[in-house]
Design a protein around this motif. Structure first.
Motif, PDB file in Angstrom:
ATOM      1  N   ILE A 225       0.759  -1.260   0.132  1.00  0.00           N
ATOM      2  CA  ILE A 225       0.148  -0.105  -0.075  1.00  0.00           C
ATOM      3  C   ILE A 225       0.958   1.218   0.014  1.00  0.00           C
ATOM      4  CG2 ILE A 225      -1.531   1.245   1.219  1.00  0.00           C
ATOM      5  CD1 ILE A 225      -2.604  -1.337   2.311  1.00  0.00           C
ATOM      6  N   ALA A 226       1.926   1.219   0.980  1.00  0.00           N
ATOM      7  CA  ALA A 226       2.829   2.448   0.767  1.00  0.00           C
ATOM      8  C   ALA A 226       3.567   2.522  -0.326  1.00  0.00           C
ATOM      9  CB  ALA A 226       3.634   2.332   2.372  1.00  0.00           C
ATOM     10  N   GLY A 227       3.898   1.346  -0.752  1.00  0.00           N
ATOM     11  CA  GLY A 227       4.887   1.661  -2.090  1.00  0.00           C
ATOM     12  C   GLY A 227       4.045   2.004  -3.396  1.00  0.00           C
ATOM     13  N   SER A 228       2.976   1.779  -3.583  1.00  0.00           N
ATOM     14  CA  SER A 228       2.088   2.041  -4.555  1.00  0.00           C
ATOM     15  C   SER A 228       1.631   3.720  -4.396  1.00  0.00           C
ATOM     16  CB  SER A 228       0.722   1.375  -4.468  1.00  0.00           C
ATOM     17  OG  SER A 228       0.735  -0.062  -4.842  1.00  0.00           O
ATOM     18  N   ALA A 229       1.263   4.259  -3.107  1.00  0.00           N
ATOM     19  CA  ALA A 229       1.382   5.451  -2.979  1.00  0.00           C
ATOM     20  C   ALA A 229       2.435   6.425  -3.514  1.00  0.00           C
ATOM     21  CB  ALA A 229       1.065   5.838  -1.554  1.00  0.00           C
ATOM     22  N   VAL A 230       3.738   5.746  -3.174  1.00  0.00           N
ATOM     23  CA  VAL A 230       4.883   6.421  -3.360  1.00  0.00           C
ATOM     24  C   VAL A 230       5.166   6.333  -5.063  1.00  0.00           C
ATOM     25  CG1 VAL A 230       7.296   6.128  -3.417  1.00  0.00           C
ATOM     26  CG2 VAL A 230       6.176   5.946  -1.347  1.00  0.00           C
ATOM     27  N   VAL A 231       4.617   5.480  -5.834  1.00  0.00           N
ATOM     28  CA  VAL A 231       4.896   5.350  -7.167  1.00  0.00           C
ATOM     29  C   VAL A 231       4.221   6.700  -7.759  1.00  0.00           C
ATOM     30  CG1 VAL A 231       4.444   4.387  -9.325  1.00  0.00           C
ATOM     31  CG2 VAL A 231       5.557   3.036  -7.234  1.00  0.00           C
TER      32      VAL A 231
ATOM     33  N   ALA B  58       7.769   0.506 -12.101  1.00  0.00           N
ATOM     34  CA  ALA B  58       7.894   0.816 -10.946  1.00  0.00           C
ATOM     35  C   ALA B  58       6.736   0.328  -9.990  1.00  0.00           C
ATOM     36  CB  ALA B  58       7.697   2.581 -10.869  1.00  0.00           C
ATOM     37  N   LEU B  59       5.568  -0.082 -10.491  1.00  0.00           N
ATOM     38  CA  LEU B  59       4.983  -0.641  -9.569  1.00  0.00           C
ATOM     39  C   LEU B  59       4.980  -2.001  -9.306  1.00  0.00           C
ATOM     40  CD1 LEU B  59       1.203   0.713 -11.245  1.00  0.00           C
ATOM     41  CD2 LEU B  59       2.147   1.078  -8.852  1.00  0.00           C
ATOM     42  N   VAL B  60       5.674  -2.663 -10.583  1.00  0.00           N
ATOM     43  CA  VAL B  60       6.260  -3.999  -9.998  1.00  0.00           C
ATOM     44  C   VAL B  60       7.353  -4.125  -9.112  1.00  0.00           C
ATOM     45  CG1 VAL B  60       7.268  -5.940 -10.801  1.00  0.00           C
ATOM     46  CG2 VAL B  60       5.781  -4.833 -12.325  1.00  0.00           C
ATOM     47  N   LEU B  61       8.021  -2.825  -9.019  1.00  0.00           N
ATOM     48  CA  LEU B  61       9.157  -2.639  -8.218  1.00  0.00           C
ATOM     49  C   LEU B  61       8.513  -2.493  -6.615  1.00  0.00           C
ATOM     50  CD1 LEU B  61      11.925  -0.816 -10.168  1.00  0.00           C
ATOM     51  CD2 LEU B  61      11.986  -3.080  -9.173  1.00  0.00           C
ATOM     52  N   VAL B  62       7.341  -2.299  -6.514  1.00  0.00           N
ATOM     53  CA  VAL B  62       6.869  -1.991  -5.042  1.00  0.00           C
ATOM     54  C   VAL B  62       7.181  -3.170  -4.365  1.00  0.00           C
ATOM     55  CG1 VAL B  62       4.793  -2.030  -3.911  1.00  0.00           C
ATOM     56  CG2 VAL B  62       4.956  -0.455  -5.675  1.00  0.00           C
TER      57      VAL B  62
ATOM     58  N   PRO C 123      16.562  -6.519 -12.387  1.00  0.00           N
ATOM     59  CA  PRO C 123      16.414  -6.307 -13.782  1.00  0.00           C
ATOM     60  C   PRO C 123      15.166  -5.322 -14.168  1.00  0.00           C
ATOM     61  CG  PRO C 123      16.522  -8.877 -13.415  1.00  0.00           C
ATOM     62  CD  PRO C 123      16.738  -8.119 -11.835  1.00  0.00           C
ATOM     63  N   TYR C 124      14.302  -5.421 -13.023  1.00  0.00           N
ATOM     64  CA  TYR C 124      13.077  -4.382 -13.019  1.00  0.00           C
ATOM     65  C   TYR C 124      13.556  -2.884 -13.281  1.00  0.00           C
ATOM     66  CZ  TYR C 124       9.656  -8.178 -13.206  1.00  0.00           C
ATOM     67  OH  TYR C 124       8.984  -9.284 -13.487  1.00  0.00           O
ATOM     68  N   ILE C 125      14.763  -2.968 -12.172  1.00  0.00           N
ATOM     69  CA  ILE C 125      15.209  -1.443 -12.020  1.00  0.00           C
ATOM     70  C   ILE C 125      15.766  -0.923 -13.299  1.00  0.00           C
ATOM     71  CG2 ILE C 125      17.110  -0.131 -10.672  1.00  0.00           C
ATOM     72  CD1 ILE C 125      16.467  -1.902  -8.478  1.00  0.00           C
ATOM     73  N   VAL C 126      16.403  -1.943 -14.297  1.00  0.00           N
ATOM     74  CA  VAL C 126      17.088  -1.543 -15.395  1.00  0.00           C
ATOM     75  C   VAL C 126      16.071  -1.279 -16.428  1.00  0.00           C
ATOM     76  CG1 VAL C 126      18.378  -2.578 -17.358  1.00  0.00           C
ATOM     77  CG2 VAL C 126      19.374  -2.971 -14.903  1.00  0.00           C
ATOM     78  N   ILE C 127      15.120  -2.004 -16.421  1.00  0.00           N
ATOM     79  CA  ILE C 127      14.102  -1.543 -17.295  1.00  0.00           C
ATOM     80  C   ILE C 127      13.451  -0.380 -17.045  1.00  0.00           C
ATOM     81  CG2 ILE C 127      11.792  -2.285 -18.227  1.00  0.00           C
ATOM     82  CD1 ILE C 127      12.765  -5.481 -17.927  1.00  0.00           C
ATOM     83  N   LYS C 128      12.851  -0.242 -15.924  1.00  0.00           N
ATOM     84  CA  LYS C 128      12.318   1.130 -15.590  1.00  0.00           C
ATOM     85  C   LYS C 128      13.337   2.312 -15.660  1.00  0.00           C
ATOM     86  CE  LYS C 128      12.344   2.597 -10.946  1.00  0.00           C
ATOM     87  NZ  LYS C 128      13.190   3.895 -11.107  1.00  0.00           N
ATOM     88  N   SER C 129      14.537   2.096 -15.447  1.00  0.00           N
ATOM     89  CA  SER C 129      15.464   3.186 -15.900  1.00  0.00           C
ATOM     90  C   SER C 129      15.620   3.429 -17.379  1.00  0.00           C
ATOM     91  CB  SER C 129      16.885   3.031 -15.358  1.00  0.00           C
ATOM     92  OG  SER C 129      16.901   2.953 -14.050  1.00  0.00           O
TER      93      SER C 129
END
Length: 301
Positions: free
Chosen positions: A113-119, A168-172, A217-223
Motif C-alpha cells: 500500500i505504501a509503495g503504490s502510494a509512493v509510485v 515502478a509498480l512491479v518494483l513495489v 532487472p526491473y530497475i534496469v527496465i524502469k530506468s
C-alpha cells in the motif's frame, strides 16, 4: 497527533542524508543501466571505469548531476512511504491489540500500500531525475529540474512523466521485501537485546541487499523506460523490455551496473535506517514545539 508525521519527517530526513552520502554511486549505476552500446570508446566498462571517465570528462559535478532532484525525490518518497506504512501498521496493531507486532503477510500488505502510494506521487520526479543523471533527453538551458519537467510535459505529455510507471509498480515488491526482512529480523533480535544505531545500520544493509538482488532487472527496465528513446529502442511494456535486452545484450544486460547499485542501495538503506532512528526523537520534539503534537505525559501520547 499520531507518530505517523514524526516517522514521515524522520524518514525524509534520513533519506536526504543517505542520498547525499551515496549520490555518486546513484549516478554511476543509472548511467550503466541505460547504456546499450558497450563498444564505443566512451562506454563505461564497470563502476570504476565509469567513475574515472565521468570525473575526467565532466569533473566532480558530473557525479552529482541531478542531485537536487534526487534529494527532493527521496525526501518525498520516504515521507510518503513512512507515513502510509506507519498508518497501515497502526491499524493492524490496533486491531490485534497493543504490543503485538505485524505478521509477515501484514508487513507485506503495508509495504504494498505504501509503495503504490509512493509510485503515483513520485514517478514524475524520478523520471526527471533519471534524465538529468544520465544526461539523456536534456538540452542546454533546460538542464535543470523545472526545465526538464516542462520539456517532458510539452513533448510527451503526462504519459512522459509517468514513463516506466508499470515497472515502478512491479518494483513495489522491492520495499515490500526490504521492510518485511527488516521488520521480521528486527523483531527477532529485539527479543534478546536492545537495538543500537549500528544494529539498525546492519539491518538496513541486509534488508536492502535481499530486495535489490531480487528486483534488479526491473530497475534496469524502469530506468531505460524513463529515458527519452527513439521509436526503435523504446520498450512498449516490461515484457518487451525483457525481450529486447536479452535479444541484443544477453541476460547480462538485465544486470548492468548491479555492483554499483547494490553497493549504493546497501549503503543508502543502512544510512537511512540509522539516520531515521536518530532523527525520530528530534522530529517528535519539533512537532511538540510547534504544537502539532502533544507531549508524552505519564506514559501516554
Amino acid at each position: 497527533m499520531s507518530d505517523n508525521v514524526a516517522h514521515a519527517l524522520s524518514g525524509a530526513g534520513g533519506g536526504i542524508v543517505s542520498m547525499a552520502l551515496t549520490y555518486p554511486l546513484v549516478s554511476i549505476s543509472s548511467r550503466l543501466q541505460v547504456q546499450k552500446n558497450d563498444d564505443s570508446k566512451d562506454a563505461y566498462k564497470n563502476t570504476v571505469d565509469a567513475f574515472v571517465k565521468i570525473l575526467a570528462k565532466e569533473g566532480p559535478r558530473g557525479l552529482y548531476a541531478g542531485l537536487s532532484s534526487g534529494i527532493f525525490g527521496i525526501a518525498i518518497t520516504n515521507g510518503v512511504y513512512y507515513y502510509c506504512y506507519e498508518a497501515v501498521k497502526a491499524i493492524f496493531e490496533k486491531a490485534k491489540g497493543q504490543g503485538k507486532p505485524m505478521s509477515t503477510p501484514e508487513s507485506m500488505l503495508a509495504g504494498a500500500i505504501a509503495g503504490s502510494a509512493v509510485v503515483f506521487a513520485t514517478n514524475p520526479i524520478w523520471t526527471v531525475n533519471t534524465r538529468l543523471t544520465v544526461r539523456k533527453g536534456v538540452e542546454g538551458k533546460k538542464s535543470n529540474f523545472l526545465g526538464v519537467f516542462l520539456s517532458i510535459l510539452k513533448n510527451e505529455g503526462i504519459a512522459g512523466l509517468y514513463s516506466g510507471v508499470m515497472a515502478a509498480l512491479v518494483l513495489v515488491i522491492n520495499p515490500i521485501i526490504q521492510y518485511t526482512v527488516f521488520e521480521q529480523v528486527k523483531n527477532k533480535i529485539a527479543k534478546s537485546k536492545d537495538l543500537t544505531n549500528f544494529d539498525f545500520f546492519l539491518l538496513g544493509a541486509l534488508s536492502k541487499l535481499c530486495a535489490t538482488g531480487i528486483t534488479y532487472p526491473y530497475i534496469v527496465i524502469k530506468s531505460r523506460m524513463q529515458v527519452s528513446q527513439n521509436s526503435e529502442d523504446r520498450y512498449t511494456s516490461i515484457w518487451d523490455g525483457f525481450k529486447k535486452i536479452i535479444a541484443s545484450e544477453g541476460v547480462g544486460g538485465l544486470y548492468k551496473g548491479i555492483s554499483s547499485k547494490i553497493t549504493q542501495s546497501i549503503l543508502t538503506a543502512a544510512f537511512l535506517f540509522m539516520a531515521k532512528e536518530m532523527l525520530f526523537d528530534w522530529a517528535v520534539w519539533v512537532l511538540v514545539l510547534t504544537g502539532a503534537r502533544k507531549a508524552k505525559i505519564a506514559g501516554k501520547a
